[in-house]
Scaffold this motif. Structure first.
Motif, mmCIF file in Angstrom:
data_model
loop_
_atom_site.group_PDB
_atom_site.id
_atom_site.type_symbol
_atom_site.label_atom_id
_atom_site.label_comp_id
_atom_site.label_asym_id
_atom_site.label_seq_id
_atom_site.Cartn_x
_atom_site.Cartn_y
_atom_site.Cartn_z
ATOM 1 N N LYS A 186 0.834 -1.184 0.000
ATOM 2 C CA LYS A 186 0.000 0.000 0.000
ATOM 3 C C LYS A 186 0.877 1.246 0.000
ATOM 4 C CE LYS A 186 -3.917 -2.191 0.127
ATOM 5 N NZ LYS A 186 -4.759 -2.223 -1.096
ATOM 6 N N SER B 44 -8.702 2.951 1.797
ATOM 7 C CA SER B 44 -9.101 2.173 2.965
ATOM 8 C C SER B 44 -10.619 2.126 3.048
ATOM 9 C CB SER B 44 -8.539 2.799 4.244
ATOM 10 O OG SER B 44 -7.135 2.802 4.228
ATOM 11 N N THR C 240 -1.962 1.321 -4.520
ATOM 12 C CA THR C 240 -1.327 0.010 -4.343
ATOM 13 C C THR C 240 -0.249 -0.142 -5.415
ATOM 14 O OG1 THR C 240 -3.342 -0.987 -3.448
ATOM 15 C CG2 THR C 240 -1.675 -2.479 -4.334
ATOM 16 N N THR D 265 -1.630 1.893 -8.673
ATOM 17 C CA THR D 265 -3.044 1.992 -9.019
ATOM 18 C C THR D 265 -3.835 2.542 -7.837
ATOM 19 O OG1 THR D 265 -4.930 0.775 -9.948
ATOM 20 C CG2 THR D 265 -3.658 -0.338 -8.237
ATOM 21 N N HIS D 266 -5.019 3.055 -8.128
ATOM 22 C CA HIS D 266 -5.897 3.637 -7.105
ATOM 23 C C HIS D 266 -6.280 2.596 -6.060
ATOM 24 C CE1 HIS D 266 -9.364 5.874 -5.429
ATOM 25 N NE2 HIS D 266 -10.034 4.750 -5.549
ATOM 26 N N SER D 267 -6.236 3.004 -4.811
ATOM 27 C CA SER D 267 -6.651 2.117 -3.716
ATOM 28 C C SER D 267 -6.958 2.978 -2.501
ATOM 29 C CB SER D 267 -5.535 1.120 -3.385
ATOM 30 O OG SER D 267 -5.936 0.242 -2.359
ATOM 31 N N THR E 182 1.847 -1.864 -8.133
ATOM 32 C CA THR E 182 1.611 -2.963 -9.085
ATOM 33 C C THR E 182 2.901 -3.504 -9.684
ATOM 34 O OG1 THR E 182 1.294 -1.366 -10.878
ATOM 35 C CG2 THR E 182 -0.678 -2.086 -9.678
ATOM 36 N N ASP F 268 -12.372 6.193 -9.182
ATOM 37 C CA ASP F 268 -10.973 5.994 -9.560
ATOM 38 C C ASP F 268 -10.646 6.633 -10.907
ATOM 39 O OD1 ASP F 268 -12.715 3.831 -10.521
ATOM 40 O OD2 ASP F 268 -10.898 3.084 -11.487
ATOM 41 N N THR G 215 -3.474 9.007 -8.827
ATOM 42 C CA THR G 215 -4.656 8.234 -8.427
ATOM 43 C C THR G 215 -5.694 9.187 -7.857
ATOM 44 O OG1 THR G 215 -4.059 7.811 -6.101
ATOM 45 C CG2 THR G 215 -3.133 6.318 -7.766
#
Length: 551
Positions: free
Chosen positions: A57, A88, A67, A84-86, A69, A393, A407
């Motif tokens: 993360k 909680s 996150t 990439t978009h992430s 990749t 996203d 992101t």
């Protein structure tokens, strides 16, 4: 931060912000540890503070913003190819909201010179509105506009028309070489008005739109709610409304929406329905005469002292860059905290740009009911976006990504800084009006104009608009203050930018110092002592939100 080349925003972050261009092989220091730059990193972009492995993360502002990749070594650049978009997950409110209000003693006794309305609201401006209930009346609105502006002294000198006239003269004289050589010409006229007939009326604002009929009934009802909010806004002295008659957005819906806002509007409202008015000439001459009478009445209202608690300040960002979240946004956030501590109201909108910081705002809510309403509105908006094949996203624009916001979560974590640190006192759906002092969350898209349009309809009397790339946006009734995240932009687009927070990046000023300067600017603007660049350029953007998905 160990030097002025990079910034670690939060102790839990595992990435750094490049404050200036970094060269491959360059060594920087973070937390006393050397880091070697692996590849050229432009200013505003992000680099790994330590080795990041696939699946890790990414943290910024202390929040998850992505996150990994593909493995990123310490000193490596984060890109859309390796990150990439992430975000909680979020849940119900835990604990009680607490807040240490900033010191507002320098402003405690200060006032602004505003327009006092009969309902207790105080405007920062005094405008007359001419608005259509349906797009069929746009032409008639523009006919009235052409009849009024020049005659009453509200039209700016048309420097571009004069420029075309000069080019035409050169062409007729056979001087094509001068046309091809000439890149631009300095303006011949100042952006100022002379011989204004009504000294106490700041202008007549003519709104046009593409709604009111043909779409879903909910959109027409929302449009009526939005227009009711504009009429009720204390920056508005009165309004002329043009209706065709057969459209979805009926006059009685508008009147019902106004009634919900106030049982006694206490300002002139003239409504004309073309299908009941006979000839177009008869309707337009009646509308023009009534509007003129309304302007005479509006001119009787004069600025008087008002406490700063009467301010309602909207927060917006557009054309954001990698510095927005560390300069302009927290600076206007601090200004908002000062307004809140003085008893005023603040609006934070753009729900797609609160993605990833939901839990923070939930925990800042003053009670469970407010927190749950925010959860509900965010969840329904997100679900609608995904049902259409999109999602939050997909919010960052190509300009955002190019300047380091790769992101939506990264963009959102910085965008949320516009809301300062104060408790959330209310959560409003689109077209609902601000009734509570303190921080209000308003459900709008991240689209700049749809969001600023909504905030004015919900009662904002001033809007602070942060930008890192430069955005020429204004509002018909609410002054929009452009706040630059970096000095390069402020110097490149001086006709767009009002306030430069670049000194935060260079270390010359703190966020708190810039926030205080912004509040001082607000007071001058609210008193009519200065005009924003958007006001000078007549940037009167107005786009109602159709409740289909708009990001």
């Amino acid at each position: 931060m160990d030097d002025r080349t990079t910034l670690k925003i939060h102790p839990d972050d595992n990435l750094l912000v490049a404050l200036s261009d970094l060269e491959a092989g360059q060594e920087i220091s973070t937390n006393g540890h050397p880091v070697v730059i692996r590849n050229a990193i432009p200013a505003k972009h992000k680099l790994a503070a330590s080795d990041l492995n696939e699946g890790d993360k990414v943290y910024m502002y202390g929040s998850v913003v992505g996150t990994v990749t593909d493995d990123i070594p310490a000193g490596g650049l984060l890109t859309t190819e390796n990150t990439t978009h992430s975000v909680s997950d979020f849940s119900s409110r835990t604990g009680e909201a607490s807040w240490q209000a900033p010191d507002v003693s320098p402003w405690k006794e200060k006032t602004f010179m505003g327009y006092h309305r009969g309902d207790g609201q105080v405007g920062t401006a005094n405008y007359w509105l001419v608005i259509p209930l349906v797009f069929c009346e746009n032409r008639n609105v523009n006919v009235i506009k052409n009849a009024f502006l020049q005659e009453l002294g509200y039209a700016n000198p048309d420097m571009y028309r004069e420029y075309v006239s000069d080019l035409t003269s050169l062409y007729k004289a056979g001087k094509l070489d001068q046309i091809y050589r000439q890149h631009s010409a300095p303006p011949k006229a100042e952006l100022s008005r002379q011989d204004q007939l009504f000294d106490n009326v700041d202008g007549i604002k003519f709104l046009t739109h593409e709604g009111g009929c043909g779409g879903i009934r909910q959109d027409s009802e929302a449009l009526c709610g939005l227009l009711a909010g504009y009429i009720y806004n204390p920056n508005v002295a009165g309004a002329t409304v043009l209706s065709l008659g057969c459209q979805n957005a009926q006059v009685d819906i508008l009147e019902e929406k106004i009634q919900q806002l106030t049982p006694d509007l206490n300002k002139p409202l003239y409504i004309f329905e073309q299908q009941q008015s006979g000839t177009e000439y008869e309707m337009l001459t009646s509308a023009i005469r009534k509007t003129f009478i309304g302007l005479v009445e509006a001119n009787k209202c004069k600025r008087q002292p008002a406490p700063l608690s009467k301010l309602t300040v909207g927060m917006e960002c557009g054309g954001s860059d990698g510095f927005s979240g560390i300069s302009a946004n927290p600076a206007v956030g601090h200004a908002g905290d000062l307004v809140t501590a003085l008893g005023g109201s603040v609006i934070l909108s753009e729900f797609p740009e609160l993605c990833g910081v939901e839990q923070e705002l939930i925990n800042r809510s003053v009670n469970d009911e407010i927190a749950e309403r925010f959860i509900d509105l965010m969840s329904r908006y997100s679900d609608a976006a995904e049902a259409s094949g999109s999602g939050f996203d997909m919010n960052p624009s190509p300009g955002n990504i190019k300047d380091g916001l790769i992101t939506d979560a990264m963009k959102s974590a910085g965008a949320a800084k516009k809301g300062g640190t104060s408790p959330v006192n209310a959560v409003l759906d689109y077209t609902e009006y601000v009734r509570e002092a303190g921080l209000n969350l308003l459900c709008t898209p991240g689209n700049d104009v749809e969001s600023t349009t909504a905030m004015a309809g919900s009662g904002a009397t001033i809007i602070l608009f942060t930008t890192g790339l430069g955005t020429p946006t204004g509002n018909p009734v609410t002054p929009v203050v452009k706040v630059s995240s970096n000095s390069t932009l402020a110097n490149r687009m001086p006709d767009i930018i009002d306030i430069d927070t670049g000194p935060i990046i260079s270390g010359q000023k703190s966020i708190e110092e810039m926030g205080a300067e912004i509040l001082d600017y607000i007071i001058e603007l609210a008193s009519g002592h200065i005009q924003t660049k958007a006001m000078q350029l007549n940037q009167d953007d107005f786009i109602p939100w159709k409740r289909g998905v708009s990001l």
